[in-house]
Write a protein that holds these residues in place. Structure first.
Motif, PDB file in Angstrom:
ATOM      1  N   MET A 485      17.308 108.348 -84.920  1.00 48.63           N
ATOM      2  CA  MET A 485      18.788 108.240 -84.780  1.00 48.63           C
ATOM      3  C   MET A 485      19.290 107.652 -85.790  1.00 48.63           C
ATOM      4  O   MET A 485      20.858 106.698 -86.522  1.00 48.63           O
ATOM      5  CB  MET A 485      19.407 107.602 -83.784  1.00 48.63           C
ATOM      6  CG  MET A 485      18.677 107.993 -82.571  1.00 48.63           C
ATOM      7  SD  MET A 485      19.046 109.550 -81.667  1.00 48.63           S
ATOM      8  CE  MET A 485      20.857 108.682 -81.131  1.00 48.63           C
ATOM      9  N   SER A 486      19.206 107.519 -87.501  1.00 50.75           N
ATOM     10  CA  SER A 486      19.268 106.504 -88.290  1.00 50.75           C
ATOM     11  C   SER A 486      20.772 107.441 -89.099  1.00 50.75           C
ATOM     12  O   SER A 486      21.480 106.497 -90.208  1.00 50.75           O
ATOM     13  CB  SER A 486      18.734 106.264 -89.352  1.00 50.75           C
ATOM     14  OG  SER A 486      17.324 107.901 -89.876  1.00 50.75           O
ATOM     15  N   GLY A 487      20.636 108.628 -88.947  1.00 48.48           N
ATOM     16  CA  GLY A 487      22.056 109.279 -89.250  1.00 48.48           C
ATOM     17  C   GLY A 487      22.996 109.286 -88.350  1.00 48.48           C
ATOM     18  O   GLY A 487      24.727 109.605 -88.398  1.00 48.48           O
ATOM     19  N   VAL A 488      23.207 108.648 -87.344  1.00 47.28           N
ATOM     20  CA  VAL A 488      24.045 108.476 -86.614  1.00 47.28           C
ATOM     21  C   VAL A 488      24.118 106.944 -86.486  1.00 47.28           C
ATOM     22  O   VAL A 488      24.152 106.420 -86.503  1.00 47.28           O
ATOM     23  CB  VAL A 488      23.313 108.666 -84.735  1.00 47.28           C
ATOM     24  CG1 VAL A 488      24.943 109.155 -83.229  1.00 47.28           C
ATOM     25  CG2 VAL A 488      22.912 110.558 -84.988  1.00 47.28           C
ATOM     26  N   ASN A 489      26.174 107.506 -86.924  1.00 44.83           N
ATOM     27  CA  ASN A 489      26.596 106.402 -87.009  1.00 44.83           C
ATOM     28  C   ASN A 489      27.377 105.542 -85.732  1.00 44.83           C
ATOM     29  O   ASN A 489      27.776 104.599 -85.422  1.00 44.83           O
ATOM     30  CB  ASN A 489      27.643 106.528 -88.164  1.00 44.83           C
ATOM     31  CG  ASN A 489      27.184 106.097 -89.265  1.00 44.83           C
ATOM     32  OD1 ASN A 489      25.988 106.112 -89.547  1.00 44.83           O
ATOM     33  ND2 ASN A 489      28.194 107.323 -90.326  1.00 44.83           N
ATOM     34  N   ASP A 490      27.775 106.777 -84.686  1.00 42.09           N
ATOM     35  CA  ASP A 490      29.192 106.409 -83.644  1.00 42.09           C
ATOM     36  C   ASP A 490      27.960 107.457 -82.372  1.00 42.09           C
ATOM     37  O   ASP A 490      27.807 109.110 -82.842  1.00 42.09           O
ATOM     38  CB  ASP A 490      29.954 106.493 -84.069  1.00 42.09           C
ATOM     39  CG  ASP A 490      31.108 105.840 -82.652  1.00 42.09           C
ATOM     40  OD1 ASP A 490      30.290 105.447 -81.676  1.00 42.09           O
ATOM     41  OD2 ASP A 490      32.182 106.592 -82.258  1.00 42.09           O
ATOM     42  N   ILE A 491      28.068 107.249 -80.917  1.00 41.59           N
ATOM     43  CA  ILE A 491      28.459 108.393 -80.318  1.00 41.59           C
ATOM     44  C   ILE A 491      29.083 108.158 -79.303  1.00 41.59           C
ATOM     45  O   ILE A 491      29.547 107.588 -78.807  1.00 41.59           O
ATOM     46  CB  ILE A 491      27.148 108.241 -79.857  1.00 41.59           C
ATOM     47  CG1 ILE A 491      26.535 109.141 -78.633  1.00 41.59           C
ATOM     48  CG2 ILE A 491      26.672 106.579 -78.741  1.00 41.59           C
ATOM     49  CD1 ILE A 491      24.753 109.105 -78.675  1.00 41.59           C
ATOM     50  N   ASP A 492      29.850 109.232 -78.418  1.00 40.21           N
ATOM     51  CA  ASP A 492      30.919 109.119 -77.228  1.00 40.21           C
ATOM     52  C   ASP A 492      29.905 108.795 -75.955  1.00 40.21           C
ATOM     53  O   ASP A 492      28.857 109.748 -75.666  1.00 40.21           O
ATOM     54  CB  ASP A 492      31.543 110.686 -77.786  1.00 40.21           C
ATOM     55  CG  ASP A 492      31.553 111.672 -77.597  1.00 40.21           C
ATOM     56  OD1 ASP A 492      30.294 111.714 -76.990  1.00 40.21           O
ATOM     57  OD2 ASP A 492      32.042 112.164 -77.791  1.00 40.21           O
ATOM     58  N   ALA A 493      30.359 108.995 -74.794  1.00 36.83           N
ATOM     59  CA  ALA A 493      30.135 109.165 -73.384  1.00 36.83           C
ATOM     60  C   ALA A 493      29.721 110.590 -73.122  1.00 36.83           C
ATOM     61  O   ALA A 493      28.845 110.322 -72.821  1.00 36.83           O
ATOM     62  CB  ALA A 493      30.969 108.702 -72.372  1.00 36.83           C
ATOM     63  N   VAL A 494      30.273 111.364 -73.888  1.00 35.73           N
ATOM     64  CA  VAL A 494      29.836 112.605 -73.524  1.00 35.73           C
ATOM     65  C   VAL A 494      28.260 112.966 -73.653  1.00 35.73           C
ATOM     66  O   VAL A 494      27.257 113.518 -73.226  1.00 35.73           O
ATOM     67  CB  VAL A 494      30.793 114.119 -73.595  1.00 35.73           C
ATOM     68  CG1 VAL A 494      30.289 115.636 -73.768  1.00 35.73           C
ATOM     69  CG2 VAL A 494      32.183 113.825 -73.800  1.00 35.73           C
ATOM     70  N   ALA A 495      28.538 112.608 -75.708  1.00 33.59           N
ATOM     71  CA  ALA A 495      27.051 113.017 -76.017  1.00 33.59           C
ATOM     72  C   ALA A 495      25.787 112.603 -74.770  1.00 33.59           C
ATOM     73  O   ALA A 495      24.491 112.911 -74.843  1.00 33.59           O
ATOM     74  CB  ALA A 495      27.187 112.577 -77.684  1.00 33.59           C
ATOM     75  N   VAL A 496      25.852 110.749 -74.718  1.00 29.57           N
ATOM     76  CA  VAL A 496      25.211 109.619 -74.067  1.00 29.57           C
ATOM     77  C   VAL A 496      24.980 110.880 -73.287  1.00 29.57           C
ATOM     78  O   VAL A 496      23.607 110.441 -72.642  1.00 29.57           O
ATOM     79  CB  VAL A 496      25.902 108.672 -73.835  1.00 29.57           C
ATOM     80  CG1 VAL A 496      24.402 107.958 -73.065  1.00 29.57           C
ATOM     81  CG2 VAL A 496      25.787 107.937 -75.049  1.00 29.57           C
ATOM     82  N   ASP A 497      25.580 111.415 -72.273  1.00 25.34           N
ATOM     83  CA  ASP A 497      25.185 112.497 -70.868  1.00 25.34           C
ATOM     84  C   ASP A 497      24.304 113.403 -71.374  1.00 25.34           C
ATOM     85  O   ASP A 497      23.196 113.716 -70.576  1.00 25.34           O
ATOM     86  CB  ASP A 497      26.330 112.367 -69.962  1.00 25.34           C
ATOM     87  CG  ASP A 497      27.615 111.341 -69.307  1.00 25.34           C
ATOM     88  OD1 ASP A 497      26.646 110.418 -69.586  1.00 25.34           O
ATOM     89  OD2 ASP A 497      28.348 111.227 -68.681  1.00 25.34           O
ATOM     90  N   VAL A 498      25.081 114.028 -71.921  1.00 23.75           N
ATOM     91  CA  VAL A 498      23.916 115.699 -72.165  1.00 23.75           C
ATOM     92  C   VAL A 498      22.597 114.941 -72.926  1.00 23.75           C
ATOM     93  O   VAL A 498      21.724 115.450 -72.468  1.00 23.75           O
ATOM     94  CB  VAL A 498      24.723 116.001 -74.048  1.00 23.75           C
ATOM     95  CG1 VAL A 498      23.794 117.028 -74.014  1.00 23.75           C
ATOM     96  CG2 VAL A 498      25.600 116.362 -73.264  1.00 23.75           C
TER      97      VAL A 498
END
Length: 560
Positions: A485-498
């Motif tokens: 996940m080093s290239g992931v700067n942010d994540i939203d709730a939908v992505a967390v659920d997926v």
């Protein structure tokens, strides 16, 4: 009161003599450039030439008080003038009282939009629009502007055709009607201005040709059919209140938004460039406030839309301008011109003003930028080309809109299709690398290591899900999926659920997940989602820790 004082420029709050001489010289230099340019650009906008001078007085003083750039030379510019004409010409005959009223209404709309955008701190929005769009648009607009001046350079009558190809056909059809004296004067002016611009870029060649052309007209050219500016009103600009009409506002809104965008982009680009070289910073929101206030003032004092000019700003910087005292000097000199010198413009040939426009916009035609964009990234080159062709073939506003929509579409497509790499261990360098670029990188049996190189949100999680399915389908025997996940700067709730659903779905197939190298903001989100309490949602500080944790490597690091 304190907030108002903070808005005032340092040179006004703490006046000093440092650089005063340089500012006065730079201001005088810009005034010499701006007088003929302002008259020419007003003519391009379908307005009496004196309106260009009006727009070069109080609006400059207003920006000097509120803008953040120390060298930006605000005033009429070619592209905005053409866009004003394109917006208002279908609604009224250019040069008439109704036409001028429409331009004043358009100007106050532009000023209001920019000023409110500055108050709402919307300067960041400009970052979403591609420079390829602006380059393609300005290059096409340069051609449109040059062709629109053929009527004055040839002494013929042309319509208001927006399609460039039809305009060229119309010019060719009326070319035999050209006035010989006008053609000779126009051609000589274009050639002379171009030569002096190349050989002596700092020489005020426009003023020279204005003087020579006026003298030639006075001593006989006007009798040969060369059209002149005619009587130019003497005196300061008077207070004018734009006439409001809901129907006119409705027609002018798209043009007002387009002019706001183009004007701000041109202004902020040159302001940032000069500020970087001069060693100070630009506040995008304050620039919106300054330009908005300048246009509001222009609408109330018989002017028309203004913005920062590229060539004049460059000259101001090279002439030594250190603060906006240079703009104040420019404004004062143009006010003196309005009070004392306007009778001298009676015999000024319109062909000379058109030549000034043609030579000035020549620098906007940037084919090298197109070549550069295609070489670096083909999608940006296509954006340039699409905007360029549509602006020529369809119209100014439509071409810009198509380019912006295409650019935003590319941005959305790219963000919804993030680059995702399968990683392997490159023993020669001791790092994990993309196995497609480094086939020699070591992969681990039963383990798939993936790195998504973008923030994860509702629009791109389906793409990540498809990538996982494709990679797992081609690798039987997979027991662990490790997401770097080093290239992931942010994540939203939908992505967390997926991701949670993916963990559950793959667990039923006997495949477990591990997450490595989560950044702080991402960890905060998954913590609020309760991942620490949920079984199987394992995350590690690095890929090495993850591989040891899932026992792909031994406790000592194995063969890493």
């Amino acid at each position: 009161m304190l907030r108002l004082v903070r808005l005032l420029p340092p040179w006004l709050i703490h006046p000093n003599r440092d650089g005063l001489r340089d500012d006065l010289i730079a201001g005088s230099t810009i005034a010499v450039m701006l007088v003929p340019q302002a008259m020419a650009y007003a003519m391009l906008a379908g307005l009496p030439p004196v309106v260009g001078l009006y727009a070069s007085t109080l609006p400059l003083l207003t920006y000097a008080l509120l803008g953040s750039s120390r060298q930006l030379a605000v005033g009429p510019v070619a592209i905005i003038s053409l866009m004003v004409f394109t917006a208002c010409a279908p609604l009224a005959q250019s040069g008439t009282t109704d036409y001028v009223a429409l331009v004043l209404l358009l100007t106050i709309m532009i000023g209001f939009i920019q000023f409110v955008a500055g108050l709402l701190r919307l300067g960041f929005v400009v970052n979403f629009f591609s420079q390829a769009v602006i380059s393609g648009f300005t290059s096409a607009a340069a051609i449109v502007i040059a062709l629109s001046q053929m009527k004055h350079l040839l002494g013929i009558q042309l319509g208001t055709e927006k399609n460039v190809f039809k305009l060229v056909a119309e010019i060719a059809r009326h070319a035999p009607e050209a006035n010989g004296a006008t053609l000779a004067l126009g051609a000589a002016s274009v050639a002379g201005l171009w030569f002096l611009k190349k050989r002596f870029p700092h020489f005020p060649s426009a003023i020279l040709f204005v003087v020579v052309g006026t003298l030639l007209s006075y001593f006989g050219l006007s009798k040969l059919g060369v059209e002149t500016v005619g009587a130019v009103p003497r005196g300061l600009p008077g207070f004018t209140m734009p006439r409001f009409s809901l129907d006119a506002v409705r027609h002018l809104v798209p043009a007002a938004l387009a002019i706001c965008f183009v004007g701000y982009m041109e202004s902020i680009s040159v302001a940032k460039y000069v500020a970087a070289r001069a060693g100070h910073k630009i506040d995008p929101n304050r620039e919106l406030l300054g330009l908005g206030a300048a246009n509001l003032v222009a609408s109330l004092f018989s002017g028309y839309p203004v913005t920062g000019g590229l060539s004049r700003t460059a000259v101001a910087y090279q002439a030594g301008a250190r603060t906006q005292r240079a703009a104040v000097m420019t404004s004062v000199l143009i006010l003196l011109t309005l009070l004392l010198l306007t009778p001298l413009f009676y015999y000024l040939p319109k062909a000379v003003l058109s030549a000034i426009i043609v030579v000035a916009v020549g620098a906007l035609l940037d084919y090298k930028e197109a070549v550069h964009l295609f070489r670096i990234k083909r999608a940006d080159g296509l954006t340039f080309l699409l905007t360029f062709v549509c602006t020529l073939a369809i119209g100014i506003e439509q071409g810009l809109l198509i380019g912006l929509v295409f650019s935003l579409g590319l941005f959305i497509w790219r963000s919804s299709h993030p680059h995702t790499a399968e990683l392997g261990y490159l023993e020669s360098e001791g790092v994990f690398r993309n196995v497609l670029r480094h086939p020699e990188a070591k992969v681990y049996p039963g383990t798939l290591i993936l790195r998504p190189d973008a923030s994860l949100y509702f629009a791109n999680t389906k793409f990540l899900e498809d990538c996982l399915a494709q990679d797992v389908a081609g690798r039987p025997g997979i027991r662990w999926i490790v997401l770097d996940m080093s290239g992931v700067n942010d994540i939203d709730a939908v992505a967390v659920d997926v991701l949670e659903k993916l963990v559950g779905a793959y667990r039923h197939r006997g495949i477990e997940f591990a997450f490595a190298a989560m950044k702080g903001p991402v960890r905060d989100v998954v913590k609020r989602a309760g991942w620490e309490e949920k079984q199987g949602h394992v995350h590690y500080p690095s890929l090495q820790h993850a591989l040891r944790g899932i026992r792909v490597l031994g406790d000592s690091g194995g063969d890493l």
